[in-house]
Enzyme design. Structure first.
Site, PDB file in Angstrom:
ATOM      1  N   SER A 222      19.117  46.890  47.646  1.00  0.00           N
ATOM      2  CA  SER A 222      18.053  47.180  48.633  1.00  0.00           C
ATOM      3  C   SER A 222      18.438  48.887  48.775  1.00  0.00           C
ATOM      4  CB  SER A 222      18.281  46.887  50.018  1.00  0.00           C
ATOM      5  OG  SER A 222      19.392  47.000  50.526  1.00  0.00           O
ATOM      6  N   GLU A 243      20.107  51.394  41.656  1.00  0.00           N
ATOM      7  CA  GLU A 243      18.645  50.845  41.117  1.00  0.00           C
ATOM      8  C   GLU A 243      18.204  50.151  42.818  1.00  0.00           C
ATOM      9  OE1 GLU A 243      17.073  51.494  38.861  1.00  0.00           O
ATOM     10  OE2 GLU A 243      18.422  52.492  37.353  1.00  0.00           O
ATOM     11  N   GLY A 245      15.126  49.716  46.146  1.00  0.00           N
ATOM     12  CA  GLY A 245      13.814  48.871  46.614  1.00  0.00           C
ATOM     13  C   GLY A 245      12.544  49.495  45.867  1.00  0.00           C
ATOM     14  N   CYS A 277      11.967  43.556  42.376  1.00  0.00           N
ATOM     15  CA  CYS A 277      11.870  44.874  43.034  1.00  0.00           C
ATOM     16  C   CYS A 277      10.557  45.572  42.739  1.00  0.00           C
ATOM     17  CB  CYS A 277      13.103  45.843  42.625  1.00  0.00           C
ATOM     18  SG  CYS A 277      13.146  45.884  40.681  1.00  0.00           S
ATOM     19  N   PHE A 383       9.355  41.947  49.859  1.00  0.00           N
ATOM     20  CA  PHE A 383      10.073  41.029  49.006  1.00  0.00           C
ATOM     21  C   PHE A 383       9.786  39.449  49.210  1.00  0.00           C
ATOM     22  CE2 PHE A 383      14.316  40.572  46.435  1.00  0.00           C
ATOM     23  CZ  PHE A 383      14.048  41.433  45.560  1.00  0.00           C
TER      24      PHE A 383
HETATM   25  P1  NAD Z   1      21.269  44.134  49.204  1.00  0.00           P
HETATM   26  O1  NAD Z   1      21.224  45.445  49.062  1.00  0.00           O
HETATM   27  O2  NAD Z   1      21.339  43.340  50.481  1.00  0.00           O
HETATM   28  O3  NAD Z   1      22.374  43.169  48.557  1.00  0.00           O
HETATM   29  C1  NAD Z   1      22.484  43.483  46.992  1.00  0.00           C
HETATM   30  C2  NAD Z   1      23.832  43.545  46.698  1.00  0.00           C
HETATM   31  O4  NAD Z   1      24.598  44.401  47.213  1.00  0.00           O
HETATM   32  C3  NAD Z   1      24.602  42.112  47.101  1.00  0.00           C
HETATM   33  O5  NAD Z   1      25.528  41.841  45.870  1.00  0.00           O
HETATM   34  C4  NAD Z   1      25.347  42.409  48.383  1.00  0.00           C
HETATM   35  O6  NAD Z   1      26.082  41.563  48.423  1.00  0.00           O
HETATM   36  C5  NAD Z   1      25.685  43.831  48.133  1.00  0.00           C
HETATM   37  N1  NAD Z   1      25.927  44.656  49.023  1.00  0.00           N
HETATM   38  C6  NAD Z   1      24.997  44.758  50.372  1.00  0.00           C
HETATM   39  N2  NAD Z   1      25.438  45.901  51.027  1.00  0.00           N
HETATM   40  C7  NAD Z   1      26.363  46.422  50.472  1.00  0.00           C
HETATM   41  C8  NAD Z   1      27.380  47.647  50.679  1.00  0.00           C
HETATM   42  N3  NAD Z   1      27.213  48.258  51.998  1.00  0.00           N
HETATM   43  N4  NAD Z   1      28.269  48.023  49.939  1.00  0.00           N
HETATM   44  C9  NAD Z   1      28.326  47.099  48.786  1.00  0.00           C
HETATM   45  N5  NAD Z   1      27.656  46.133  48.363  1.00  0.00           N
HETATM   46  C10 NAD Z   1      26.632  45.526  49.086  1.00  0.00           C
HETATM   47  O7  NAD Z   1      19.870  43.546  48.360  1.00  0.00           O
HETATM   48  P2  NAD Z   1      18.839  42.144  48.599  1.00  0.00           P
HETATM   49  O8  NAD Z   1      17.955  42.455  49.741  1.00  0.00           O
HETATM   50  O9  NAD Z   1      19.914  41.054  48.434  1.00  0.00           O
HETATM   51  O10 NAD Z   1      18.200  42.370  47.141  1.00  0.00           O
HETATM   52  C11 NAD Z   1      16.784  42.798  47.325  1.00  0.00           C
HETATM   53  C12 NAD Z   1      16.769  43.981  47.241  1.00  0.00           C
HETATM   54  O11 NAD Z   1      17.203  44.833  45.870  1.00  0.00           O
HETATM   55  C13 NAD Z   1      15.423  44.673  47.361  1.00  0.00           C
HETATM   56  O12 NAD Z   1      15.217  45.874  47.942  1.00  0.00           O
HETATM   57  C14 NAD Z   1      15.002  45.052  45.677  1.00  0.00           C
HETATM   58  O13 NAD Z   1      14.038  45.897  45.723  1.00  0.00           O
HETATM   59  C15 NAD Z   1      16.211  45.351  45.380  1.00  0.00           C
HETATM   60  N6  NAD Z   1      16.277  45.312  43.829  1.00  0.00           N
HETATM   61  C16 NAD Z   1      16.225  46.433  42.943  1.00  0.00           C
HETATM   62  C17 NAD Z   1      16.137  46.402  41.601  1.00  0.00           C
HETATM   63  C18 NAD Z   1      15.966  47.525  40.813  1.00  0.00           C
HETATM   64  O14 NAD Z   1      16.238  47.279  39.637  1.00  0.00           O
HETATM   65  N7  NAD Z   1      15.583  48.789  41.214  1.00  0.00           N
HETATM   66  C19 NAD Z   1      16.402  45.002  40.814  1.00  0.00           C
HETATM   67  C20 NAD Z   1      16.222  44.013  41.663  1.00  0.00           C
HETATM   68  C21 NAD Z   1      16.516  44.136  43.326  1.00  0.00           C
END
Ligand code: NAD
Length: 486
Positions: A222, A243, A245, A277, A383
């Site tokens: 995110s 990479e 949201g 995403c 999402f």
């Molecule tokens: P998230 O950011 O909550 O988690 C993603 C990963 O980061 C997980 O492994 C989580 O444990 C870790 N994480 C969370 N906070 C962290 C921090 N402060 N420090 C280090 N690691 C941390 O994301 P989510 O909600 O689980 O996944 C969905 C999001 O991901 C959506 O916003 C989506 O658009 C995005 N996404 C982007 C892409 C891309 O290629 N641009 C691909 C897939 C998903």
């Protein structure tokens, strides 16, 4: 012969957890999560193993990557079942993940063969050249939605280019997004210590970013978490590929053939329950087609089946967990309260959210008399399987609406005039553009990434991986020591 041994998942020190099947709530396996102390142990082991790996012949590294690609195919049934049951993927999405992860490995194998640098001109009598060198230990932080591919797209090229990797998958997809990849690479003959899998939460991710042995962070997730990872990485002076949201626009121009457009429109918002995403979060449709578009998209949404993808043939599976479901539902409810019309869906049973079409998703109208707020399902990343639709009257208005979002990931345009669409797209900056196709597209050979709040402009895929996972060293060589004025 099976690939996975659940005993391998019980070695970490962050406490017990379960791999859970979202469709049923059933525990699929016991596992342990990582603690920050596991991070230090993993990076020390990775750093030690990396020195030798970087010196191995490129042919040896490439061979391991090719075998890993082959093994993903050989174990497709077993890994696919985990992608279906642990991540809530329909079988077609699981097949896509395995195929694409294997392609990531084959592409990475080819990277190991690429030229290492450039011979440069020099004003002095010397040989001057640059070489790519491995960065050392790469930290990969991946999300739950497309867990195998989004891990493999960094793990495979980083290993092929001579690095070691510590991968932190989302704990909700620890097996299909982490342990499965580790088992594949172990069977492929990757020397011990080069790939560690540490499922854990944000604290484990932070420990990885802070660890002094990790030189590059590849984060997919995110925008909020990406900001925090970027700030922490900057404090520790390390490179972070972010990479993030999206809230991508899908434009339907007045000359569009709706018969042809409805499949791409539905896929754009409902594939994998909208948990992608690149999902189209805003359908912007010319006013002359608007009512018919809404009706046909709603009809299509109503015809889609939602259910347990392991036990039935369905179009959509469950969303990942209760927290995600509550967030989706709250955005839909708040939007409805603000005056948006629910043309299809808007209901759920357990974690199964019906594909939802929101008509008249106009935040300014929703702010008008009688409304109680804006339209968060349109202005924010949902999402979830939600397609907000809004009308535009002129191309300038379409451009203005598309540009209203702070994200810049993908853009899809449907029209019979591709040249006009290319011109239009120049006014809407995004990292990915698909004409006469929807927004959810990914291929390992393409440089993938977003702009604005969707990332730092970093790219994965194809040649972009050479820059993403190596450092550059400039070298000069003289035959005799250089002479200076003093
Ligand atoms: P998230 O950011 O909550 O988690 C993603 C990963 O980061 C997980 O492994 C989580 O444990 C870790 N994480 C969370 N906070 C962290 C921090 N402060 N420090 C280090 N690691 C941390 O994301 P989510 O909600 O689980 O996944 C969905 C999001 O991901 C959506 O916003 C989506 O658009 C995005 N996404 C982007 C892409 C891309 O290629 N641009 C691909 C897939 C998903």
């Amino acid at each position: 012969m099976t690939l996975l041994d659940p005993k391998d998942w019980l070695t970490l020190h962050g406490g017990p957890a379960e791999a859970v099947e979202p469709a049923t709530g059933q525990a699929l396996a016991e596992l342990t999560l990582a603690a920050p102390a596991d991070v230090a142990e993993a990076t020390a082991s990775a750093a030690a193993a990396q020195r030798d790996w970087a010196r191995r012949p490129y042919t040896e590294r490439a061979a391991v990557l090719r075998r890993a690609g082959d093994l993903l195919h050989r174990h497709a049934a077993e890994i696919g079942e985990w992608l279906v049951r642990e991540a809530g993927s329909i079988q077609g999405k699981a097949d896509f993940e395995i195929r694409t992860a294997a392609e990531e490995c084959y592409e990475a194998a080819a990277l190991a063969h690429r030229p290492l640098g450039q011979v440069l001109p020099s004003g002095a009598p010397r040989l001057s050249y640059t070489t790519r060198v491995p960065a050392g230990v790469v930290g990969v932080i991946a999300p739950f939605n497309v867990p195998l591919v989004l891990a493999a797209r960094s793990v495979a090229p980083a290993l092929a280019l001579g690095n070691a990797v510590v991968l932190k998958p989302d704990p909700r997809t620890a097996v299909c997004g982490g342990h499965a990849l580790a088992a594949v690479f172990a069977e492929a003959g990757l020397p011990e210590g080069l790939l560690h899998v540490l499922p854990g939460g944000a604290d484990t991710g932070q420990a990885l970013v802070e660890d002094p042995r990790v030189r590059i962070i590849s984060f997919t997730g995110s925008t909020a978490a990406g900001r925090s990872v970027g700030a922490l990485a900057a404090r520790h002076l390390k490179r972070a590929h972010l990479e993030l949201g999206g809230n991508s626009a899908f434009l339907v121009l007045e000359d569009a053939d709706l018969d042809a457009a409805m499949s791409t429109a539905a896929w754009a918002s409902f594939f994998h329950q909208g948990q992608v995403c690149m999902t189209a979060g805003r359908h912007l449709v010319h006013a002359s087609l608007y009512e018919e578009y809404v009706a046909r998209l709603a009809e299509k949404a109503d015809a889609l089946t939602v259910g347990d993808p392991f036990r039935a043939q369905v179009h959509l599976g469950p969303v990942i967990d209760r927290g995600q479901l509550d967030k989706i539902d709250a955005l839909v409810r708040e939007s409805a309260a603000a005056g948006v019309r629910i043309a299809a869906g808007g209901t759920h049973e357990g974690l199964f959210y019906r594909p939802t079409v929101l008509a008249d998703a106009d935040p300014s109208a929703a702010d008008g008399p009688g409304s109680v707020g804006t339209c968060p399902a349109y202005t924010q990343e949902v999402f979830g399987p939600v397609a907000p639709v809004r009308a535009f009257h002129t191309v300038d208005e379409a451009v203005a609406l598309a540009n209203e979002s702070s994200y810049g990931l993908a853009l899809g345009i449907v029209t019979r005039d591709a040249a006009r669409a290319l011109e239009l797209a120049e006014r809407i900056p995004t990292g990915l553009l698909h004409l006469n196709d929807q927004t959810v597209n990914d291929e390992p050979v393409a440089a993938f990434g977003g702009s604005a709040d969707s990332g730092t402009g970093s790219r994965f895929g194809g040649d972009a991986n050479l820059d993403a996972f190596t450092e550059t060293r400039w070298t000069t060589v003289r035959a005799t020591p250089a002479a200076y004025p003093f």
